[in-house]
Design a protein around this motif. Structure first.
Motif, short mmCIF file in Angstrom:
data_model
loop_
_atom_site.label_atom_id
_atom_site.label_comp_id
_atom_site.label_asym_id
_atom_site.label_seq_id
_atom_site.Cartn_x
_atom_site.Cartn_y
_atom_site.Cartn_z
N LEU A 1 -30.58 -76.69 39.38
CA LEU A 1 -29.70 -75.82 40.77
C LEU A 1 -28.88 -76.60 42.03
O LEU A 1 -28.83 -75.99 42.35
CB LEU A 1 -31.25 -75.19 41.13
N VAL A 2 -29.42 -77.82 41.79
CA VAL A 2 -29.11 -78.16 43.46
C VAL A 2 -27.77 -79.52 42.98
O VAL A 2 -26.83 -78.05 43.69
CB VAL A 2 -29.59 -79.90 42.87
N LEU A 3 -26.93 -78.81 41.68
CA LEU A 3 -26.00 -78.78 41.03
C LEU A 3 -24.87 -77.90 41.32
O LEU A 3 -23.81 -77.49 42.13
CB LEU A 3 -25.60 -79.69 40.24
N ALA A 4 -25.50 -76.96 40.89
CA ALA A 4 -24.65 -75.10 40.99
C ALA A 4 -24.82 -75.20 42.94
O ALA A 4 -23.38 -74.81 43.03
CB ALA A 4 -25.65 -74.35 40.99
N ALA A 5 -25.98 -75.48 43.52
CA ALA A 5 -26.17 -75.22 44.79
C ALA A 5 -24.21 -76.55 45.69
O ALA A 5 -23.75 -75.96 46.72
CB ALA A 5 -26.35 -75.21 46.27
N ALA A 6 -24.80 -77.02 45.18
CA ALA A 6 -23.19 -78.45 45.75
C ALA A 6 -22.28 -77.87 46.02
O ALA A 6 -21.29 -77.34 46.22
CB ALA A 6 -24.08 -79.86 45.21
N PHE A 7 -21.69 -77.44 44.66
CA PHE A 7 -20.72 -77.15 43.51
C PHE A 7 -20.44 -75.90 44.74
O PHE A 7 -18.89 -75.85 45.41
CB PHE A 7 -20.31 -76.47 42.73
N GLY A 8 -21.76 -75.00 44.89
CA GLY A 8 -20.64 -73.67 45.90
C GLY A 8 -20.97 -73.96 47.16
O GLY A 8 -19.76 -73.53 47.80
N ALA B 1 -17.05 -81.76 55.52
CA ALA B 1 -18.44 -81.50 56.53
C ALA B 1 -19.14 -81.13 55.09
O ALA B 1 -20.09 -81.49 54.94
CB ALA B 1 -18.21 -80.22 57.68
N HIS B 2 -18.56 -80.10 54.46
CA HIS B 2 -19.46 -79.28 53.07
C HIS B 2 -19.90 -80.63 52.30
O HIS B 2 -20.47 -80.51 51.01
CB HIS B 2 -18.63 -78.11 52.85
N ALA B 3 -18.78 -81.40 52.13
CA ALA B 3 -18.15 -82.15 51.10
C ALA B 3 -19.65 -83.11 50.85
O ALA B 3 -20.02 -83.53 50.20
CB ALA B 3 -17.01 -82.73 50.64
N SER B 4 -19.21 -83.44 52.32
CA SER B 4 -20.56 -84.60 53.37
C SER B 4 -22.05 -84.39 52.65
O SER B 4 -23.49 -84.64 51.92
CB SER B 4 -19.90 -85.03 54.46
N ILE B 5 -22.39 -82.66 52.45
CA ILE B 5 -23.99 -82.32 52.53
C ILE B 5 -24.44 -81.93 51.84
O ILE B 5 -24.69 -81.90 51.04
CB ILE B 5 -23.64 -80.90 53.78
N GLY B 6 -23.07 -81.83 50.85
CA GLY B 6 -22.89 -82.07 48.45
C GLY B 6 -23.24 -82.75 48.83
O GLY B 6 -24.57 -82.99 47.89
N ILE B 7 -22.93 -84.15 48.91
CA ILE B 7 -23.17 -85.05 48.32
C ILE B 7 -23.99 -86.14 48.83
O ILE B 7 -25.50 -86.39 48.53
CB ILE B 7 -21.82 -86.26 48.84
N VAL B 8 -25.04 -85.32 49.78
CA VAL B 8 -26.40 -85.59 50.61
C VAL B 8 -27.41 -85.23 49.80
O VAL B 8 -28.37 -85.82 49.20
CB VAL B 8 -26.38 -85.09 51.69
N PHE B 9 -26.71 -83.77 48.79
CA PHE B 9 -27.99 -83.16 48.37
C PHE B 9 -28.36 -84.11 47.14
O PHE B 9 -29.25 -83.77 46.52
CB PHE B 9 -27.25 -82.10 48.43
N VAL B 10 -26.85 -84.24 46.47
CA VAL B 10 -27.02 -85.02 45.27
C VAL B 10 -27.66 -86.64 45.42
O VAL B 10 -28.40 -87.29 45.17
CB VAL B 10 -25.78 -85.46 45.18
N VAL B 11 -27.17 -87.45 46.26
CA VAL B 11 -27.72 -88.89 46.67
C VAL B 11 -28.97 -88.48 46.67
O VAL B 11 -30.40 -88.85 46.58
CB VAL B 11 -27.41 -89.31 47.26
N PHE B 12 -29.51 -87.67 47.80
CA PHE B 12 -31.59 -87.47 47.68
C PHE B 12 -31.63 -87.14 46.24
O PHE B 12 -33.31 -87.15 45.94
CB PHE B 12 -31.42 -85.86 48.54
N SER B 13 -31.20 -86.43 45.78
CA SER B 13 -31.78 -85.66 43.74
C SER B 13 -31.94 -87.08 43.06
O SER B 13 -32.61 -87.02 43.03
CB SER B 13 -31.05 -84.51 43.39
N LEU B 14 -30.58 -87.96 43.45
CA LEU B 14 -30.91 -89.28 42.32
C LEU B 14 -31.96 -90.32 42.83
O LEU B 14 -32.86 -90.21 42.20
CB LEU B 14 -29.12 -89.82 43.20
N MET B 15 -32.33 -89.78 44.28
CA MET B 15 -33.42 -91.17 44.67
C MET B 15 -35.16 -89.70 44.53
O MET B 15 -35.52 -90.84 43.84
CB MET B 15 -33.36 -90.84 45.94
N LEU B 16 -34.59 -89.01 44.22
CA LEU B 16 -36.15 -88.23 44.47
C LEU B 16 -36.36 -88.72 42.51
O LEU B 16 -37.58 -88.57 42.44
CB LEU B 16 -36.07 -86.32 44.07
#
Length: 113
Positions: free
Chosen positions: A88-95, A21-36
């Protein structure tokens, strides 16, 4: 969300579900950032194809920097802001992904005998 030190460790299956679940949320953040990043690159730079914009965004997310430097003033400002945002997104996703692992380790150390 997490168990307190008075509670026993959760099972490995529950831990795997929590980690997923945590990894899925992190991946969503990274994919959203890629699209942005790709959409912003196409918006602020003229005549940029979607595949070039996606490559530049992926290279920025990976920490390598853009393949093609922006030519317009707006594109340069966007890449500067996007670079700070992505770090910042990568640091947050890693955390977010490592938090359940660290919690389980600390919880194991603090269990009552």
């Amino acid at each position: 969300m997490y168990e307190s030190r008075d509670q026993p460790l959760i099972s490995r299956w529950q831990f795997a579900k929590r980690l997923l679940a945590h990894a899925s949320i992190g991946i969503v953040f990274v994919v959203f950032s890629l699209m942005l990043g790709a959409l912003g690159h196409m918006w602020f730079e003229e005549n940029v194809h979607w595949h070039d914009a996606a490559l530049n965004a992926a290279m920025m997310v990976g920490g390598l920097g853009p393949m093609a430097l922006p030519e317009t003033w707006a594109g340069k400002v966007f890449f500067a802001i996007y670079g700070a945002y992505v770090s910042l997104v990568l640091a947050a996703a890693f955390g977010l992904i490592i938090a359940p692992v660290l919690h389980r380790i600390l919880h194991t150390f603090h269990l009552e005998d």
